[in-house]
Scaffold this motif. Structure first.
Motif, short mmCIF file in Angstrom:
data_model
loop_
_atom_site.label_atom_id
_atom_site.label_comp_id
_atom_site.label_asym_id
_atom_site.label_seq_id
_atom_site.Cartn_x
_atom_site.Cartn_y
_atom_site.Cartn_z
N ARG A 167 49.32 46.12 36.52
CA ARG A 167 48.44 46.72 35.46
C ARG A 167 47.21 47.03 35.96
O ARG A 167 46.05 46.77 35.71
N THR A 168 47.21 48.06 37.01
CA THR A 168 46.16 48.70 37.69
C THR A 168 45.30 49.52 36.75
O THR A 168 44.25 49.94 36.93
N ASP A 169 45.75 49.90 35.53
CA ASP A 169 45.40 50.64 34.42
C ASP A 169 44.29 49.72 33.65
O ASP A 169 43.26 50.57 32.90
N VAL A 170 44.34 48.41 33.73
CA VAL A 170 43.48 47.73 32.83
C VAL A 170 42.11 47.57 33.67
O VAL A 170 42.13 47.26 34.73
N ASP A 229 35.36 49.73 47.42
CA ASP A 229 35.29 50.93 47.54
C ASP A 229 36.79 51.77 47.24
O ASP A 229 36.86 52.87 46.44
N ASP A 230 37.65 51.34 47.94
CA ASP A 230 39.13 51.81 47.78
C ASP A 230 39.57 51.42 46.38
O ASP A 230 40.24 52.39 45.80
N TRP A 231 39.31 50.39 45.99
CA TRP A 231 39.94 49.95 44.49
C TRP A 231 38.94 50.97 43.47
O TRP A 231 39.93 51.54 42.79
N LYS A 232 38.03 51.02 43.58
CA LYS A 232 37.04 51.88 42.71
C LYS A 232 37.50 53.29 42.66
O LYS A 232 37.92 54.02 41.76
N ALA A 233 37.90 53.98 43.97
CA ALA A 233 38.32 55.29 44.13
C ALA A 233 39.78 55.45 43.52
O ALA A 233 40.03 56.57 42.89
N ASN A 234 40.66 54.65 43.66
CA ASN A 234 42.15 54.52 43.29
C ASN A 234 42.34 54.15 41.87
O ASN A 234 43.20 54.68 41.10
N ILE A 279 50.26 21.45 42.41
CA ILE A 279 49.40 22.39 43.17
C ILE A 279 50.33 23.62 43.37
O ILE A 279 49.82 24.76 43.29
N GLU A 280 51.59 23.38 43.89
CA GLU A 280 52.31 24.50 44.22
C GLU A 280 52.63 25.47 42.96
O GLU A 280 52.70 26.55 43.38
N LEU A 281 52.99 24.80 41.99
CA LEU A 281 53.19 25.62 40.56
C LEU A 281 51.90 26.32 40.24
O LEU A 281 51.88 27.48 39.69
N GLN A 282 50.77 25.75 40.29
CA GLN A 282 49.52 26.58 39.89
C GLN A 282 49.29 27.60 41.01
O GLN A 282 48.66 28.63 40.61
N ALA A 283 49.51 27.41 42.17
CA ALA A 283 49.42 28.46 43.12
C ALA A 283 50.05 29.68 43.08
O ALA A 283 49.80 30.80 42.84
N ALA A 284 51.63 29.31 42.47
CA ALA A 284 52.46 30.51 42.31
C ALA A 284 51.94 31.43 40.99
O ALA A 284 52.21 32.53 40.98
N ALA A 285 51.49 30.43 39.88
CA ALA A 285 50.97 31.17 38.84
C ALA A 285 49.92 31.94 39.03
O ALA A 285 49.56 33.17 38.60
N PHE A 286 49.20 31.78 40.03
CA PHE A 286 47.79 32.48 40.43
C PHE A 286 48.32 33.64 41.16
O PHE A 286 47.91 34.67 40.94
N ARG A 287 49.12 33.30 41.92
CA ARG A 287 49.73 34.70 42.66
C ARG A 287 50.22 35.62 41.64
O ARG A 287 50.39 36.83 41.87
N ARG A 288 51.24 35.24 40.64
CA ARG A 288 51.52 35.94 39.73
C ARG A 288 50.82 36.74 38.95
O ARG A 288 50.92 37.94 38.59
N LEU A 289 49.58 36.03 38.62
CA LEU A 289 48.62 36.82 37.80
C LEU A 289 48.07 37.80 38.51
O LEU A 289 47.55 38.82 38.15
N GLN A 290 47.67 37.38 40.11
CA GLN A 290 47.21 38.39 40.81
C GLN A 290 48.03 39.56 41.05
O GLN A 290 47.61 40.87 40.81
N LYS A 291 49.38 39.46 41.15
CA LYS A 291 50.23 40.75 41.17
C LYS A 291 50.30 41.44 40.05
O LYS A 291 50.01 42.59 39.99
N HIS A 292 50.17 40.79 38.92
CA HIS A 292 50.23 41.41 37.56
C HIS A 292 49.16 42.18 37.39
O HIS A 292 49.20 43.49 36.89
N LEU A 293 47.85 41.91 37.82
CA LEU A 293 46.53 42.58 37.71
C LEU A 293 46.33 43.64 38.86
O LEU A 293 45.75 44.60 38.76
N MET A 294 46.91 43.34 39.97
CA MET A 294 46.64 44.46 41.16
C MET A 294 47.84 45.20 41.27
O MET A 294 47.64 46.04 42.02
N GLU A 295 49.03 45.02 40.81
CA GLU A 295 50.07 45.93 41.02
C GLU A 295 50.74 46.29 39.68
O GLU A 295 50.97 47.73 39.44
#
Length: 104
Positions: A25-28, A74-79, A7-23
């Motif tokens: 690769r915001t260009d994607v 709204d902030d995400w879309k604007a940025n 469970i902890e490894l799965q949660a860590a992988a999710f957090r890393r995916l979230q960071k990748h997409l939100m910090e």
């Protein structure tokens, strides 16, 4: 591997995916992700909401998106969001129908 470690490894992988997409690769664009992979950031926030609701935690779509995105839509879309051409929008309609609205 014990269940708690898994469970902890799965949660860590999710957090890393979230960071990748939100910090990283915001260009994607979400529309590109949906058209190519059948999911996007909004899907991830919806799955987060569904997991909370299944556990008796009341969470709205707006709350889930703000939790996942770390800001309002709204902030995400604007940025970060750009206007998609008609061809991509047409592809999105198909991808959304196949991956979101036709779920069983």
């Amino acid at each position: 591997m014990d269940p708690q470690t898994e469970i902890e490894l799965q949660a860590a992988a999710f957090r890393r995916l979230q960071k990748h997409l939100m910090e990283d690769r915001t260009d994607v664009q979400n529309i590109d992700m949906m058209n190519l992979a059948g999911f996007c950031r909004n899907c991830l926030s919806r799955w987060y909401q569904e997991a909370a609701n299944e556990r008796g935690i009341e969470m709205t779509k707006t709350e889930a998106r703000e939790s996942y995105y770390g800001m309002t839509m709204d902030d995400w879309k604007a940025n970060y969001q750009t206007e998609a051409p008609a061809e991509k929008q047409a592809q999105f309609e198909v991808a959304f129908k196949e991956n979101v609205t036709d779920r069983s």
